[in-house]
Motif scaffolding. Structure first.
Motif, PDB file in Angstrom:
ATOM      1  N   VAL B  89       6.517 -23.509  91.907  1.00  4.08           N
ATOM      2  CA  VAL B  89       5.995 -22.410  91.083  1.00  4.08           C
ATOM      3  C   VAL B  89       7.167 -21.589  90.518  1.00  4.08           C
ATOM      4  O   VAL B  89       7.171 -21.211  89.347  1.00  4.08           O
ATOM      5  CB  VAL B  89       5.035 -21.529  91.909  1.00  4.08           C
ATOM      6  CG1 VAL B  89       4.586 -20.314  91.095  1.00  4.08           C
ATOM      7  CG2 VAL B  89       3.832 -22.356  92.350  1.00  4.08           C
ATOM      8  N   ALA B  90       8.164 -21.366  91.367  1.00  7.00           N
ATOM      9  CA  ALA B  90       9.336 -20.608  90.916  1.00  7.00           C
ATOM     10  C   ALA B  90      10.045 -21.331  89.772  1.00  7.00           C
ATOM     11  O   ALA B  90      10.554 -20.705  88.842  1.00  7.00           O
ATOM     12  CB  ALA B  90      10.296 -20.391  92.079  1.00  7.00           C
ATOM     13  N   PHE B  91      10.075 -22.650  89.833  1.00  2.00           N
ATOM     14  CA  PHE B  91      10.714 -23.413  88.758  1.00  2.00           C
ATOM     15  C   PHE B  91       9.928 -23.290  87.452  1.00  2.00           C
ATOM     16  O   PHE B  91      10.515 -23.318  86.373  1.00  2.00           O
ATOM     17  CB  PHE B  91      10.906 -24.886  89.156  1.00  2.00           C
ATOM     18  CG  PHE B  91      12.243 -25.138  89.809  1.00  2.00           C
ATOM     19  CD1 PHE B  91      12.509 -24.663  91.082  1.00  2.00           C
ATOM     20  CD2 PHE B  91      13.246 -25.812  89.134  1.00  2.00           C
ATOM     21  CE1 PHE B  91      13.746 -24.867  91.676  1.00  2.00           C
ATOM     22  CE2 PHE B  91      14.497 -26.025  89.721  1.00  2.00           C
ATOM     23  CZ  PHE B  91      14.747 -25.548  90.997  1.00  2.00           C
ATOM     24  N   ILE B  92       8.614 -23.147  87.522  1.00  3.76           N
ATOM     25  CA  ILE B  92       7.837 -22.910  86.288  1.00  3.76           C
ATOM     26  C   ILE B  92       8.175 -21.517  85.756  1.00  3.76           C
ATOM     27  O   ILE B  92       8.467 -21.333  84.576  1.00  3.76           O
ATOM     28  CB  ILE B  92       6.315 -22.963  86.550  1.00  3.76           C
ATOM     29  CG1 ILE B  92       5.892 -24.307  87.111  1.00  3.76           C
ATOM     30  CG2 ILE B  92       5.536 -22.654  85.259  1.00  3.76           C
ATOM     31  CD1 ILE B  92       4.423 -24.350  87.539  1.00  3.76           C
ATOM     32  N   GLU B  93       8.135 -20.542  86.648  1.00  6.80           N
ATOM     33  CA  GLU B  93       8.297 -19.152  86.226  1.00  6.80           C
ATOM     34  C   GLU B  93       9.691 -18.867  85.679  1.00  6.80           C
ATOM     35  O   GLU B  93       9.862 -18.003  84.820  1.00  6.80           O
ATOM     36  CB  GLU B  93       8.005 -18.216  87.403  1.00  6.80           C
ATOM     37  CG  GLU B  93       6.535 -18.213  87.765  1.00  6.80           C
ATOM     38  CD  GLU B  93       6.243 -17.420  89.023  1.00  6.80           C
ATOM     39  OE1 GLU B  93       5.078 -17.076  89.222  1.00  6.80           O
ATOM     40  OE2 GLU B  93       7.184 -17.155  89.802  1.00  6.80           O
TER      41      GLU B  93
END
Lengths: 800, 176
Positions: B89-93
């Motif tokens: 999720v952090a990589f998307i954000e």
């Protein structure tokens, strides 16, 4: 003659939204999470090699490559290889049913060498076997009887740099009768007079290195024979339509029997042009012959040896200026080290000559660009495409001139840059958005230019700091290289969801996201209604190549046109369903559709689409756009080579260790005028990613050959690209938006521009750090490796 | 052939493999796990990094025949079925995803780092992430992703519902 409707549509939307701030758009210019982000953080996208798990009963194709850089083939014995277990065939030039050529611009490059080899990497035979291991091992048994010829690794052995005439030598391309591939020139004004009258003349020799794309996904192709005798190919290619043409020619098939699909691409940067054609053609040959799926996978070494590079250049520049710092004239000779085949060299050389005097007002110019064949890996397309090679010398010259004149490099540039209403060196009137001055001023502000310039000049000790600027312009799309067009197809499904197809590929940088944002903005639907299908030659009419920073401008225009036409039809229908005063009063904010003056009375997007279906209103549209024609006079180098330009200013802030010669970039500032930010995330990633790739080009990347023409650094432990540890501590990214009226919402391209001026900005910063007039002139080539920088420090006597 | 008993993403496999078979090939060709990428085959690019007994290894330089009894985790096994890991999720954000070929390697090395260091310094992040090459040049955004992931994990938010993430992020406008 009236304007084509697509030109009118693009202009209409441009002028309608000209004054609108980018923040006011719904999707254009926003951080829309890219369509494939979730699949990518889950490891799910299918790159070509990943398809292998769906393929049954494949054959594997392996390229046997030349062992000499320049030799005649006297004979070829494949009998031992044929006896090797699992080997089905060894294909040679004689097995090609169509034309044995994959030359991109001119037919100078056999797919399988027949008569002679011209670099270590030329394919001499293809082994087809039941496994890749067997194919590779059998490849060792193919015996070629070579008659070695003299190997030419330095273009100056072939061309006299004084006269630019070809020297007598053993021709690499004997069939052409010359090893000069192409010449371009600019002849404007009176250069002799300009130099005679000049108060200051600066001249220097410059070199720029080869650069390897080093995309992390190595090449792969899978060809599947079709029942009708045709073939479908999944391949790593940026340009599916060009790949289809190359394969059809090699197989001797009509275009409609060859279908090319580009799965997810793990990077391209220009490198996946020619090689995509080659691997696709090799796999297709085997698939057709054995009526089985054929797989070709490159190792990293095969990738590096087997695909084109950014051309190396050697150039000589002379600039003349008056005492007040006005540029009076430019004289330049630029030699492109072509390597063994033309590839896109003629176009690279042309882009180089067009940009050879930089984004400056130049009235007197004499420039010659010559591309010379050598026995090395061919030069081809790489992000920037000839422009980085000329921007480096031009921007180094500007700094040296500024020092000679006692001017600040920024002030000197501001005195000479192109502005709205100016003419380029080619005589082209810049009648729209030239955001260069704004870009320079913004870069100066964001980087703290003046303070740092002062501060760094007084630093003591062995670790110096320096700050440098470089500016550039970059013609968008392919200009006078050829026909310039693009197309997309948009199909609204009955449930209101949308299928978007284009023959343009996404190399990874997210160009397609810009098209989604445009489509969503114009139709009035949220982007997540849209599904992007793989680039496919059967999905749209020829969309042209995915090159030359043309996706956003050209693909964007085609998208805009399709979306506009669909929207018009749906507005008409919605107005009659809702009783709006006119179709222009229809607001689509899917899922809601309503009349502007009555937002409470709505129908849904899905209802609108369903009604369109029953009433026979077409829900599908091809979008097509053709660029205005470009002009170029071969004799004088004048005309209007590109329809618009991206501008930019880069400031690099570096640290130089005087004891080791090691250079580190601490902070990078990039300001680009891209007309309109359509895809904010993508634009920023270009600015940052382009910088890092350009930093590799500036500091560490080069190809090293032995005396026989064997490349020595064929993998990533010897060909160094920037890692997380090399990344600057800080990036300042800003966009200027000086729009272009023939582009979607005014947007200009950024794919290639993002690398053009990085190396010179770093070199100028290094020169600034060394604080020596002599060292300033000695910073004349890159990569600025520690040993090279250390040699400058010693030669110029720079002391801590 | 060598008999190997191996747990991959929680599933136990009994395999018969040639002694020279690379873990990369076992995962990709035998088990159909395609997040594991071959970029160089020499331990240089890091796109094939997986965790073996919690340690990051280049699967292209690891022989399956030596892994009897080992536990292997790939990107597919980072979160339970229907969930996404905080790192993902952090990589998307962080908006850093470009071509995506190296992304699995970056996510796996981040997992290895955050398993060891709860709040890594910028220097540690750079050192660990230098194991993977990204030619698109997303590094600064990936550093940001690691910091975000560390924050999520510290807050106890380790798994996110995949459907919810999709609804929240897929082609949605991210606020700055």
């Amino acid at each position: 003659m009236s304007k084509p409707d697509y030109v009118e549509i693009v202009e209409e939307i441009f002028y309608k939204t000209k004054e609108k701030k980018t923040e006011e758009f719904k999707y254009v210019g926003k951080d829309v999470v890219r369509w494939d982000a979730i699949s990518k953080i889950s490891g799910q996208p299918v790159y070509t090699a990943d398809l292998l798990r769906f393929i049954k009963n494949p054959v594997f194709v392996y390229s046997v490559r030349a062992k000499y850089a320049h030799a005649r083939i006297k004979g070829l014995d494949v009998s031992d290889a044929l006896k090797y277990p699992g080997v089905l065939a060894v294909l040679t030039a004689r097995d090609i049913p169509g034309i044995n050529d994959v030359g991109y611009v001119i037919p100078d490059q056999p797919l399988i060498a027949d008569r002679k080899v011209r670099f270590i990497g030329d394919t001499v035979a293809l082994v087809v076997a039941e496994s890749l291991e067997n194919a590779r091992e059998a490849g060792e048994l193919v015996s070629v009887d070579y008659e070695p010829l003299k190997v030419y690794l330095d273009p100056l052995e072939i061309i006299d740099p004084e006269t630019l005439q070809e020297k007598p030598h053993e021709l690499i391309h004997d069939e052409r009768g010359s090893d000069i591939l192409t010449r371009y020139k600019i002849r404007v004004g009176d250069v002799e007079k300009a130099f005679k009258e000049a108060a200051v003349v600066v001249e220097n020799k410059y070199e720029t290195p080869f650069q390897e794309h080093a995309y992390i996904e190595p090449e792969a192709a899978i060809a599947i024979p079709e029942a009708d005798g045709g073939v479908t190919i999944y391949a790593k290619t940026q340009c599916p339509f060009d790949t289809r043409k190359a394969v059809a020619n090699v197989l001797g098939l009509p275009f409609n029997m060859v279908r090319v699909i580009a799965p997810a691409l793990g990077g391209g940067f220009g490198g996946a042009e020619d090689v995509g054609n080659e691997i696709a053609a090799k796999a297709a040959l085997a698939a057709i012959r054995f009526k089985r799926p054929a797989v070709l996978l490159h190792t990293r070494e095969e990738s590096i040896i087997g695909h084109t590079k950014r051309h190396r250049t050697i150039s000589w520049y002379r600039h003349a200026a008056s005492r007040d710092g006005t540029l009076l004239g430019v004289e330049a000779k630029i030699i492109l080290d072509k390597g063994a085949y033309a590839s896109l060299g003629p176009f690279v050389a042309w882009r180089a000559v067009v940009h050879s005097t930089g984004p400056y007002k130049v009235r007197n110019a004499k420039v010659d660009v010559v591309a010379v064949y050598t026995n090395k890996i061919p030069g081809g397309a790489f992000r920037g495409f000839g422009n980085p090679q000329v921007t480096f010398p031009v921007e180094r010259q500007m700094d040296i001139l500024a020092e000679e004149l006692g001017m600040d490099p920024v002030e000197f540039r501001l005195k000479n840059i192109l502005r709205n209403g100016d003419r380029t060196v080619h005589g082209q009137l810049l009648d729209h958005g030239v955001g260069l001055e704004e870009a320079i001023k913004k870069a100066v502000e964001l980087s703290g230019w003046y303070e740092k310039r002062r501060l760094y000049a007084s630093l003591k000790g062995p670790v110096r700091r320096g700050i440098g600027i470089a500016i550039f312009y970059h013609g968008n799309s392919i200009g006078a290289e050829g026909a310039d067009y693009s197309s997309v197809s948009v199909i609204i499904q009955r449930d209101g969801s949308i299928v978007f197809r284009t023959g343009l590929t996404d190399m990874g940088q997210g160009a397609i996201q810009g098209l989604i944002n445009i489509l969503a903005e114009v139709l009035g639907v949220p982007p997540h209604y849209i599904k992007v299908e793989l680039a496919d030659t059967s999905a749209t009419p020829d969309a042209g190549p995915t090159v030359a920073s043309r996706s956003t401008a050209m693909g964007g225009n085609a998208t805009l046109v399709a979306a506009y036409k669909l929207r018009k039809r749906l507005d008409q229908l919605a107005a009659s369903l809702l009783g709006c005063k006119s179709p222009d009063d229809v607001v689509i904010e899917a899922p809601k559709v309503y009349c502007r003056d009555d937002p409470s009375h709505t129908i849904t997007w899905r209802e609108l689409v369903e009604q369109a279906f029953w009433k026979g209103v077409p829900l599908q549209e091809f979008g097509y756009y053709r660029a205005p024609p470009a002009e170029w006079d071969e004799e004088t180098g004048t005309g209007a080579p590109y329809f618009t330009y991206t501008y930019g200013a880069i400031v690099s802030d570096v640290e130089v260790d005087l004891e080791t010669g090691l250079v580190r970039v601490k902070e990078a500032t990039t300001v680009y005028d891209i007309g309109r930010v359509v895809n904010r995330t993508g634009a920023e990633l270009h600015a940052i990613g382009g910088y890092i790739q350009g930093m590799g080009y500036a500091l560490m990347e080069d190809l090293y050959y032995d005396s026989e023409g064997r490349l020595l650094n064929t993998n990533l432990s010897t060909y160094h690209i920037p890692t997380a540890l090399d990344t600057p501590e800080k990036f300042n990214v800003y966009f200027v938006e000086a729009g272009y009226y023939h582009a979607p919402f005014g947007a200009k391209g950024l794919g290639e521009p993002s690398i053009v001026a990085i190396a010179p900005s770093i070199a100028n910063a290094v020169a600034n750090a060394l604080r020596s007039r002599e060292a300033n002139k000695l910073v004349s080539k890159h990569p600025l490796t520690p040993d090279y920088v250390y040699s400058i420090i010693k030669k110029a006597g720079v002391k801590p | 052939m060598v008999k190997v008993s191996l747990t991959v993403n929680g599933v136990k496999y009994d395999l018969d493999v040639p002694p020279t078979e690379r873990l990369l090939d076992t995962l990709r060709n035998r088990l159909g796990i395609s997040s594991v990428k071959e970029g160089c085959g020499r331990g240089e690019c890091g796109s094939c990094i997986v965790l073996v007994n919690g340690n990051p290894v280049h699967s292209c330089l690891t022989l399956t025949s030596r892994l009897d009894g080992a536990e292997v985790t790939t990107l597919e096994g980072l979160a339970p079925q229907g969930k996404l890991h905080a790192i993902q999720v952090a990589f998307i954000e962080a908006r850093g995803v470009q071509c995506g070929f190296c992304t699995p390697g970056f996510i796996m090395i981040t997992k290895a780092l955050l398993d060891r260091v709860k709040e890594p310094s910028e220097k540690e992040i750079r050192r660990w992430l230098s194991s993977v090459l990204c030619r698109c040049g997303s590094y600064p955004l990936y550093f940001e992703a690691v910091k975000r992931a560390a924050k999520y994990i510290k807050e106890g938010k380790i798994y996110f519902d995949e459907k919810e993430v999709r609804e929240k992020y897929h082609l949605k406008v991210l606020a700055r």
